[in-house]
Design a protein around this motif. Structure first.
Motif, PDB file in Angstrom:
ATOM      1  N   THR A 325       0.832  -1.203   0.000  1.00 24.51           N
ATOM      2  CA  THR A 325       0.000   0.000   0.000  1.00 24.51           C
ATOM      3  C   THR A 325       0.868   1.256   0.000  1.00 24.51           C
ATOM      4  OG1 THR A 325      -0.130   0.315   2.411  1.00 24.51           O
ATOM      5  CG2 THR A 325      -1.642  -1.279   1.419  1.00 24.51           C
ATOM      6  N   ALA A 326       0.183   2.401  -0.109  1.00 25.65           N
ATOM      7  CA  ALA A 326       0.877   3.689  -0.129  1.00 25.65           C
ATOM      8  C   ALA A 326       1.281   4.159   1.262  1.00 25.65           C
ATOM      9  CB  ALA A 326      -0.008   4.737  -0.792  1.00 25.65           C
ATOM     10  N   LEU A 327       1.181   3.304   2.281  1.00 24.96           N
ATOM     11  CA  LEU A 327       1.752   3.647   3.577  1.00 24.96           C
ATOM     12  C   LEU A 327       3.267   3.760   3.478  1.00 24.96           C
ATOM     13  CD1 LEU A 327      -0.369   1.467   6.033  1.00 24.96           C
ATOM     14  CD2 LEU A 327      -0.285   3.966   5.926  1.00 24.96           C
ATOM     15  N   GLU A 328       3.831   3.228   2.424  1.00 23.33           N
ATOM     16  CA  GLU A 328       5.223   3.489   2.068  1.00 23.33           C
ATOM     17  C   GLU A 328       5.228   4.072   0.665  1.00 23.33           C
ATOM     18  OE1 GLU A 328       8.903   0.838   0.688  1.00 23.33           O
ATOM     19  OE2 GLU A 328       8.479   0.619   2.826  1.00 23.33           O
ATOM     20  N   ASN A 329       5.924   5.164   0.492  1.00 20.02           N
ATOM     21  CA  ASN A 329       5.903   5.860  -0.783  1.00 20.02           C
ATOM     22  C   ASN A 329       7.299   6.401  -1.074  1.00 20.02           C
ATOM     23  OD1 ASN A 329       4.624   6.824  -3.097  1.00 20.02           O
ATOM     24  ND2 ASN A 329       4.292   8.846  -2.191  1.00 20.02           N
ATOM     25  N   LYS A 330       7.597   6.581  -2.355  1.00 25.62           N
ATOM     26  CA  LYS A 330       8.889   7.146  -2.752  1.00 25.62           C
ATOM     27  C   LYS A 330       8.682   8.542  -3.320  1.00 25.62           C
ATOM     28  CE  LYS A 330      12.379   3.619  -3.530  1.00 25.62           C
ATOM     29  NZ  LYS A 330      13.393   3.129  -4.484  1.00 25.62           N
ATOM     30  N   PHE A 331       9.528   9.486  -2.881  1.00 21.27           N
ATOM     31  CA  PHE A 331       9.499  10.830  -3.434  1.00 21.27           C
ATOM     32  C   PHE A 331      10.807  11.046  -4.182  1.00 21.27           C
ATOM     33  CE2 PHE A 331       9.806  15.353  -3.781  1.00 21.27           C
ATOM     34  CZ  PHE A 331       8.491  15.784  -3.871  1.00 21.27           C
ATOM     35  N   SER A 332      10.689  11.375  -5.453  1.00 24.01           N
ATOM     36  CA  SER A 332      11.871  11.542  -6.291  1.00 24.01           C
ATOM     37  C   SER A 332      12.550  12.876  -6.024  1.00 24.01           C
ATOM     38  CB  SER A 332      11.490  11.439  -7.768  1.00 24.01           C
ATOM     39  OG  SER A 332      10.950  10.175  -8.060  1.00 24.01           O
ATOM     40  N   LEU A 333      13.855  12.891  -6.153  1.00 22.48           N
ATOM     41  CA  LEU A 333      14.644  14.123  -6.080  1.00 22.48           C
ATOM     42  C   LEU A 333      15.237  14.387  -7.456  1.00 22.48           C
ATOM     43  CD1 LEU A 333      16.029  16.401  -4.379  1.00 22.48           C
ATOM     44  CD2 LEU A 333      17.970  14.860  -4.173  1.00 22.48           C
ATOM     45  N   ASN A 334      14.859  15.499  -8.044  1.00 24.78           N
ATOM     46  CA  ASN A 334      15.406  15.934  -9.334  1.00 24.78           C
ATOM     47  C   ASN A 334      15.496  17.450  -9.292  1.00 24.78           C
ATOM     48  OD1 ASN A 334      16.227  16.272 -11.960  1.00 24.78           O
ATOM     49  ND2 ASN A 334      14.247  15.789 -12.870  1.00 24.78           N
ATOM     50  N   MET A 335      16.621  17.956  -8.807  1.00 22.41           N
ATOM     51  CA  MET A 335      16.762  19.399  -8.588  1.00 22.41           C
ATOM     52  C   MET A 335      17.118  20.111  -9.893  1.00 22.41           C
ATOM     53  SD  MET A 335      18.067  20.042  -4.719  1.00 22.41           S
ATOM     54  CE  MET A 335      19.625  19.185  -4.653  1.00 22.41           C
ATOM     55  N   ASN A 336      16.147  20.060 -10.810  1.00 17.65           N
ATOM     56  CA  ASN A 336      16.262  20.730 -12.097  1.00 17.65           C
ATOM     57  C   ASN A 336      15.615  22.102 -11.969  1.00 17.65           C
ATOM     58  OD1 ASN A 336      16.704  21.278 -14.764  1.00 17.65           O
ATOM     59  ND2 ASN A 336      15.248  19.795 -15.560  1.00 17.65           N
ATOM     60  N   VAL A 337      16.412  23.150 -11.998  1.00 16.27           N
ATOM     61  CA  VAL A 337      15.913  24.496 -11.743  1.00 16.27           C
ATOM     62  C   VAL A 337      16.499  25.464 -12.762  1.00 16.27           C
ATOM     63  CG1 VAL A 337      15.585  24.122  -9.268  1.00 16.27           C
ATOM     64  CG2 VAL A 337      17.800  24.908 -10.109  1.00 16.27           C
ATOM     65  N   LEU A 338      15.956  26.684 -12.786  1.00 18.49           N
ATOM     66  CA  LEU A 338      16.536  27.763 -13.577  1.00 18.49           C
ATOM     67  C   LEU A 338      17.596  28.439 -12.723  1.00 18.49           C
ATOM     68  CD1 LEU A 338      13.273  29.338 -15.071  1.00 18.49           C
ATOM     69  CD2 LEU A 338      14.796  27.670 -16.141  1.00 18.49           C
ATOM     70  N   ASP A 339      18.850  28.464 -13.206  1.00 21.84           N
ATOM     71  CA  ASP A 339      19.914  29.070 -12.411  1.00 21.84           C
ATOM     72  C   ASP A 339      19.849  30.598 -12.494  1.00 21.84           C
ATOM     73  OD1 ASP A 339      20.976  29.782 -14.861  1.00 21.84           O
ATOM     74  OD2 ASP A 339      22.499  28.217 -14.876  1.00 21.84           O
ATOM     75  N   GLY A 340      20.855  31.266 -11.958  1.00 22.19           N
ATOM     76  CA  GLY A 340      20.849  32.722 -11.919  1.00 22.19           C
ATOM     77  C   GLY A 340      20.769  33.368 -13.280  1.00 22.19           C
ATOM     78  N   ASP A 341      21.197  32.667 -14.325  1.00 24.29           N
ATOM     79  CA  ASP A 341      21.099  33.172 -15.698  1.00 24.29           C
ATOM     80  C   ASP A 341      19.865  32.654 -16.406  1.00 24.29           C
ATOM     81  OD1 ASP A 341      23.532  34.536 -15.440  1.00 24.29           O
ATOM     82  OD2 ASP A 341      24.663  32.695 -15.867  1.00 24.29           O
ATOM     83  N   ARG A 342      18.941  32.038 -15.632  1.00 22.97           N
ATOM     84  CA  ARG A 342      17.685  31.482 -16.149  1.00 22.97           C
ATOM     85  C   ARG A 342      17.938  30.404 -17.196  1.00 22.97           C
ATOM     86  NH1 ARG A 342      13.281  33.297 -14.501  1.00 22.97           N
ATOM     87  NH2 ARG A 342      12.078  32.639 -16.326  1.00 22.97           N
ATOM     88  N   VAL A 343      18.917  29.562 -16.911  1.00 19.62           N
ATOM     89  CA  VAL A 343      19.235  28.415 -17.759  1.00 19.62           C
ATOM     90  C   VAL A 343      18.886  27.145 -16.984  1.00 19.62           C
ATOM     91  CG1 VAL A 343      21.056  27.150 -18.953  1.00 19.62           C
ATOM     92  CG2 VAL A 343      21.084  29.654 -18.935  1.00 19.62           C
ATOM     93  N   PRO A 344      18.094  26.219 -17.551  1.00 16.21           N
ATOM     94  CA  PRO A 344      17.773  24.969 -16.835  1.00 16.21           C
ATOM     95  C   PRO A 344      19.032  24.193 -16.497  1.00 16.21           C
ATOM     96  CG  PRO A 344      16.354  25.247 -18.756  1.00 16.21           C
ATOM     97  CD  PRO A 344      17.428  26.293 -18.862  1.00 16.21           C
ATOM     98  N   ASN A 345      19.102  23.714 -15.270  1.00 16.96           N
ATOM     99  CA  ASN A 345      20.313  23.034 -14.825  1.00 16.96           C
ATOM    100  C   ASN A 345      19.975  22.159 -13.621  1.00 16.96           C
ATOM    101  OD1 ASN A 345      22.963  22.303 -14.549  1.00 16.96           O
ATOM    102  ND2 ASN A 345      23.614  24.212 -13.600  1.00 16.96           N
ATOM    103  N   VAL A 346      20.500  20.928 -13.613  1.00 15.16           N
ATOM    104  CA  VAL A 346      20.328  20.039 -12.462  1.00 15.16           C
ATOM    105  C   VAL A 346      21.460  20.322 -11.479  1.00 15.16           C
ATOM    106  CG1 VAL A 346      20.221  17.659 -11.653  1.00 15.16           C
ATOM    107  CG2 VAL A 346      19.191  18.270 -13.840  1.00 15.16           C
ATOM    108  N   MET A 347      21.109  20.772 -10.289  1.00 18.23           N
ATOM    109  CA  MET A 347      22.106  21.177  -9.296  1.00 18.23           C
ATOM    110  C   MET A 347      22.098  20.235  -8.098  1.00 18.23           C
ATOM    111  SD  MET A 347      21.702  25.312  -9.028  1.00 18.23           S
ATOM    112  CE  MET A 347      22.107  26.401 -10.385  1.00 18.23           C
ATOM    113  N   GLY A 348      23.245  20.104  -7.481  1.00 18.02           N
ATOM    114  CA  GLY A 348      23.340  19.411  -6.214  1.00 18.02           C
ATOM    115  C   GLY A 348      23.010  20.372  -5.083  1.00 18.02           C
ATOM    116  N   LEU A 349      23.008  19.858  -3.860  1.00 20.60           N
ATOM    117  CA  LEU A 349      22.658  20.684  -2.710  1.00 20.60           C
ATOM    118  C   LEU A 349      23.600  21.880  -2.577  1.00 20.60           C
ATOM    119  CD1 LEU A 349      21.128  21.239  -0.089  1.00 20.60           C
ATOM    120  CD2 LEU A 349      22.678  19.644   1.066  1.00 20.60           C
ATOM    121  N   ARG A 350      24.884  21.645  -2.738  1.00 20.04           N
ATOM    122  CA  ARG A 350      25.846  22.730  -2.580  1.00 20.04           C
ATOM    123  C   ARG A 350      25.622  23.819  -3.622  1.00 20.04           C
ATOM    124  NH1 ARG A 350      30.888  24.303  -4.124  1.00 20.04           N
ATOM    125  NH2 ARG A 350      32.257  25.119  -2.483  1.00 20.04           N
ATOM    126  N   GLY A 351      25.318  23.416  -4.862  1.00 26.49           N
ATOM    127  CA  GLY A 351      25.077  24.395  -5.916  1.00 26.49           C
ATOM    128  C   GLY A 351      23.827  25.224  -5.662  1.00 26.49           C
TER     129      GLY A 351
END
Length: 736
Positions: A325-351
């Protein structure tokens, strides 16, 4: 439009026109709808909502206004889209079970965790929260750039100042064209502490940052059960997933009875749908340990799970529920964001943290420059006032007698144009001797502030110290109380639990039969007479596997996918079984090339028609979900043709060109998924057959025949990837 262009037709290639328009659409979706900005963590619709509410003066201390008024201003001034989409975005910002730190305070029905929708916008009211106010703080101080709105009648901020770490604190999800984003919520105080550590140690590793910010903090609580190394890898690369389980406890009853009380469920799981799912599985008798499920929730979640028998262990019961059942669920991590120059980029936590800190540094510089200019303007005015205080009578005479008093004042008292205008615009009663003391006090305070601002702008160290103090203030403000306390626990992955006995599956030998048309069934016993088995008219035998009723059966398709079925779930009886595509979502254009019982210690050799291959552990082929698992990545025009047990010392490859090569099995890489490596080179054609065998025991090419010795095979020895040598006649005759 020019008259010369009226009726003009320009020939254009359809492919070029479609490509140009599709790229424009894709970029619009990516930039303006789906991906958040790394600096303020907002998409355009959310940014415009907050800005419009600030323009309506809906501060946390003010009264509420109808959501219809807010939505109307947003779509009329800033966001030319449908009112339903804008209102849905507003509602989500107010739902404390959807966002970790709500940006909007709602009054009225804004939906529930059961999946109930919000009331119509004419019935609900809203205003900003302190979190939203922190995001907007500094807009009036030239902290960010503004751009014209879609109709050029107004201006809107390109990005918010973002004093609150909204991207990580509230997370984001979105699907664009060819890319997506999925960022879980986190604890704001922990984010601020990690960011502060990054200021103090710019070269800090992700592991050091995770010491301050150990993982997601979902608004609905729960427990994250994930390996620490997997969490580190996810934050290092910006891609991964977090396994979340419900929070539960045992409540003792009378006479040794007990029930399980679930108080928190995984993020983004609807409680009503979860209970329906559990009830459906109980009807299908897939949860034999569970006797009843009740929802006793009020404002807090309280799901009651009653065991069928008080003799079973609570941990075993919950493991069955977590598995199905959904009492266990997975949440995906995909840190795809627009950077300071508004360019799509997958960043790590430090970035992500570095980008947010750099934005805060830029905001601080711009606000300091803005304030410095305001201070210098005020000081200039105060200097002018002080210059005329001792000569008020002369000022009055000049104003009374001169036709042009402004230049006369500027000449008489060495005033600037700004100072002269200020003196002329002042009321005479304001130029009293008594106010000179107050003006001098104000002037001294502004002189000190100017000196402080100049020192701040001249020192990089002072600016980062100021930002560090701001982070501490943010962590204190939003880290205390019920809002700031961590809600999601982080624990180590639980030890595997054998649920065979718990699921009450009797262990018995069975044979699983798969027909050519894809019908599957299980027949009791081993050593069956296949010819005596009946199939539908026009259908026939395809493959079989002998196993136990407690085993899992893996089906591997020519599309490179692996599907896992429980032998106990397969249809029994004297019928023709059930279409396998009912049990697993196997694409219609893919055929099953192998079926075997899963042995975690076993290894399988996968090979494609174009001669690519790799070794995969059987445990890595297991996929509990109906959609299966893509294991073998295929190039266009290629397909999987072999999934053989990798038991032996050597591999023999035979190509369509009747050339063969033998190489050691240890030259094959072991992978979890991928395209594989080259097994044999072909000028034309592809792979025809493959065998894994023990060199000392010899190769049995034809069932029942005498094994071919090492001496018989020596001429074919080579390395993986060789073109091979002409195969002996006994080998090619078998394949003819």
């Amino acid at each position: 439009m020019s008259r010369d262009l009226v009726g003009h037709i320009q020939d254009t290639m359809l492919a070029d026109a479609l490509s140009e328009r599709y790229i424009a659409y894709a970029m619009s979706t990516i930039m303006s709808r789906s991906l958040p900005d790394v600096r303020d963590g907002l998409k355009p619709v959310h940014r415009r909502l907050l800005y419009a509410m600030q323009q309506l003066r809906l501060d946390p201390t003010s009264g509420f206004k109808k959501c219809a008024r807010v939505v109307g201003d947003v779509i009329g001034k800033f966001h030319p889209h449908g009112d339903v989409a804008v209102y849905d975005a507003l509602v989500r910002l107010a739902q404390d079970f959807a966002v970790r730190y709500p940006l909007v305070e709602g009054q009225g029905n804004f939906g529930s965790i059961d999946g109930d929708g919000a009331a119509a916008m004419r019935y609900t009211e809203s205003r900003l929260t302190d979190v939203a106010k922190a995001l907007l703080d500094g807009l009036e101080d030239d902290a960010v750039d503004f751009r014209p709105t879609y109709d050029n009648e107004d201006h809107e901020p390109v990005v918010l100042p973002g004093a609150f770490p909204n991207l990580l604190a509230n997370g984001a999800t979105g699907i664009a064209v060819g890319m997506a984003t999925s960022i879980p919520p986190h604890n704001a105080a922990e984010i601020c502490r990690a960011a502060r550590h990054l200021i103090d140690a710019p070269d800090a590793t992700t592991a050091e940052l995770l010491a301050h910010m150990p993982g997601p903090d979902f608004p609905t609580g729960g427990v994250i059960v994930e390996d620490p190394d997997a969490i580190l890898q996810a934050y290092e690369t910006g891609r991964g997933s977090f396994r979340t389980r419900a929070t539960w406890a045992v409540e003792q009853g009378r006479f040794g009875t007990w029930t399980i009380i679930v108080t928190e469920i995984p993020y983004q799981v609807q409680k009503s749908r979860l209970i329906e799912q559990i009830a459906e599985l109980m009807e299908q008798k897939k949860l034999p340990l569970l006797g009843d499920v009740r929802d006793e929730s009020t404002t807090d979640i309280r799901m009651v799970l009653e065991p069928r028998s008080k003799g079973c262990e609570p941990e075993v019961l919950m493991e069955t529920l977590f598995r199905f059942t959904a009492l266990e669920n997975k949440f995906s991590l995909n840190m795809n964001v627009l950077d300071g120059d508004r360019v799509p980029n997958v960043m790590g936590l430090r970035g992500v943290l570095r980008a947010w800190l750099d934005h805060r540094h830029e905001v601080l510089v711009r606000r300091s420059n803005h304030r410095l200019k305001a201070v210098e303007r005020r000081l200039e005015l105060l200097d002018g006032f002080l210059a005329v205080y001792l000569n008020i009578d002369e000022v009055i005479r000049i104003i009374r007698e001169s036709d042009e008093p402004k230049p006369a004042l500027m000449t008489a008292f060495s005033l600037t144009e700004l100072q002269a205008d200020a003196v002329l615009n002042m009321r005479l009663r304001s130029l009293r001797r008594l106010e000179e003391i107050e003006i001098r006090k104000e002037r001294d305070a502004l002189e000190a502030e100017r000196s402080s601002l100049q020192g701040l702008l001249a020192s990089d160290r002072k600016r980062w110290t100021r930002i560090g103090k701001e982070l501490e203030a943010t962590a204190k403000k939003f880290g205390d109380g019920a809002l700031g306390a961590r809600r999601t626990q982080i624990a180590l992955p639980p030890k595997p639990v054998d649920l065979t006995a718990a699921l009450e599956v009797d262990r018995e030998p069975i044979t699983v039969l798969l027909s050519r048309e894809g019908w599957i069934r299980a027949v009791r016993g081993h050593g069956l007479d296949i010819e005596a088995q009946k199939f539908k008219e026009g259908d026939g035998f395809h493959m079989a596997v002998e196993c136990q009723s407690t085993d899992r059966v893996c089906l591997f398709t020519d599309g490179g996918r692996a599907f896992t079925l429980r032998a106990s779930d397969l249809p029994r009886g004297r019928g023709f079984g059930q279409p396998v595509r009912v049990l697993a979502e196997i694409p219609q254009d893919e055929a099953t090339i192998a079926m075997f019982a899963v042995d975690p210690e076993q290894r399988r050799l996968l090979a494609t028609a174009k001669g690519k291959g790799m070794i995969v552990r059987a445990a890595d082929l297991v996929a509990e979900k109906r959609t299966g698992k893509q294991v073998l990545n295929l190039r266009e025009g290629d397909k999987g043709i072999i999934c053989a047990e990798a038991m032996g010392t050597h591999v023999l490859i035979l190509g369509d060109n009747r050339r063969a090569v033998i190489f050691p099995l240890d030259q094959m890489p072991e992978m979890t998924r991928g395209m594989g490596v080259t097994l044999q080179k072909y000028a034309s054609g592809g792979l025809r057959d493959l065998r894994v065998f023990d060199r000392e025991a010899g190769l049995v090419w034809v069932a029942g025949a005498k094994p071919r010795s090492a001496a018989d095979l020596a001429a074919l020895d080579g390395k993986r990837g060789d073109a091979g040598k002409t195969a002996p006649i006994w080998m090619t005759r078998k394949q003819a």
